[in-house]
Design a protein around this motif. Structure first.
Motif, PDB file in Angstrom:
ATOM      1  N   GLN A  36       0.891  -1.154   0.000  1.00  0.00           N
ATOM      2  CA  GLN A  36       0.000   0.000   0.000  1.00  0.00           C
ATOM      3  C   GLN A  36       0.932   1.208   0.000  1.00  0.00           C
ATOM      4  O   GLN A  36       1.794   1.317   0.889  1.00  0.00           O
ATOM      5  CB  GLN A  36      -0.884   0.016   1.245  1.00  0.00           C
ATOM      6  N   ASP A  38       1.268   5.401  -0.221  1.00  0.00           N
ATOM      7  CA  ASP A  38       0.592   6.689  -0.061  1.00  0.00           C
ATOM      8  C   ASP A  38       1.290   7.739  -0.915  1.00  0.00           C
ATOM      9  O   ASP A  38       2.478   8.022  -0.715  1.00  0.00           O
ATOM     10  CB  ASP A  38       0.618   7.104   1.414  1.00  0.00           C
ATOM     11  N   PRO A  41      -2.388  13.616  -0.631  1.00  0.00           N
ATOM     12  CA  PRO A  41      -3.827  13.875  -0.753  1.00  0.00           C
ATOM     13  C   PRO A  41      -4.364  13.942  -2.179  1.00  0.00           C
ATOM     14  O   PRO A  41      -5.510  13.595  -2.421  1.00  0.00           O
ATOM     15  CB  PRO A  41      -4.018  15.213  -0.029  1.00  0.00           C
ATOM     16  N   GLU A  42      -3.554  14.357  -3.138  1.00  0.00           N
ATOM     17  CA  GLU A  42      -4.037  14.489  -4.515  1.00  0.00           C
ATOM     18  C   GLU A  42      -4.323  13.123  -5.146  1.00  0.00           C
ATOM     19  O   GLU A  42      -5.304  12.953  -5.866  1.00  0.00           O
ATOM     20  CB  GLU A  42      -3.001  15.239  -5.363  1.00  0.00           C
ATOM     21  N   GLY A  44      -3.701   9.860  -3.267  1.00  0.00           N
ATOM     22  CA  GLY A  44      -4.153   8.908  -2.258  1.00  0.00           C
ATOM     23  C   GLY A  44      -3.289   7.665  -2.181  1.00  0.00           C
ATOM     24  O   GLY A  44      -2.157   7.632  -2.671  1.00  0.00           O
ATOM     25  N   VAL A  45      -3.844   6.620  -1.585  1.00  0.00           N
ATOM     26  CA  VAL A  45      -3.132   5.359  -1.384  1.00  0.00           C
ATOM     27  C   VAL A  45      -3.473   4.425  -2.529  1.00  0.00           C
ATOM     28  O   VAL A  45      -4.640   4.284  -2.913  1.00  0.00           O
ATOM     29  CB  VAL A  45      -3.530   4.721  -0.035  1.00  0.00           C
ATOM     30  N   ARG A  46      -2.434   3.796  -3.073  1.00  0.00           N
ATOM     31  CA  ARG A  46      -2.610   2.837  -4.163  1.00  0.00           C
ATOM     32  C   ARG A  46      -1.930   1.519  -3.806  1.00  0.00           C
ATOM     33  O   ARG A  46      -0.939   1.486  -3.099  1.00  0.00           O
ATOM     34  CB  ARG A  46      -2.012   3.388  -5.462  1.00  0.00           C
TER      35      ARG A  46
END
Length: 112
Positions: A36, A38, A41-42, A44-46
């Motif tokens: 996971q 990060d 904020p633009e 996010g988590v992928r």
């Protein structure tokens, strides 16, 4: 090796992310981890599948910065959907060493 125009290269979004979770990918055909990552904020988590088990263990990956391609379409890898491609280089033994920034930079920063 073929050449690449600046316009073609500029389409690839290589961004910095921080690994927030790493676990063994039990159902992978070849040894791998599910990460996971990060990207701030633009973005996010992928999630990503990474065949980096020879040089890293999950506990040491959490908190590390990595460089990943964030604008590939999601790809089904076994039971998981990979949402980014974490980058690395094969060493002389064929193990993958992560491509990482050598200084702390903001999450989501794009490679220029």
């Amino acid at each position: 090796m073929s050449t690449l125009s600046w316009e073609e290269f500029s389409k690839v979004e290589l961004r910095v992310g921080r690994i927030t979770q790493a676990e063994v990918f039990e159902k992978a055909r070849r040894p791998a981890y599910v990460l996971q990552v990060d990207f701030g904020p633009e973005i996010g988590v992928r999630k990503s599948s990474a065949q980096i088990t020879e040089l890293y263990d999950p506990a040491t990956l959490v908190g590390r910065l990595v460089v990943a391609v964030t604008n590939f379409p999601p790809k089904q890898i076994g039971p998981i959907m990979s949402e980014c491609l974490v980058t690395g280089f094969h060493n002389a033994d064929g193990a993958v060493a992560l491509c990482v920034p050598d200084q702390d930079v903001p999450l989501g920063t794009r490679l220029m």
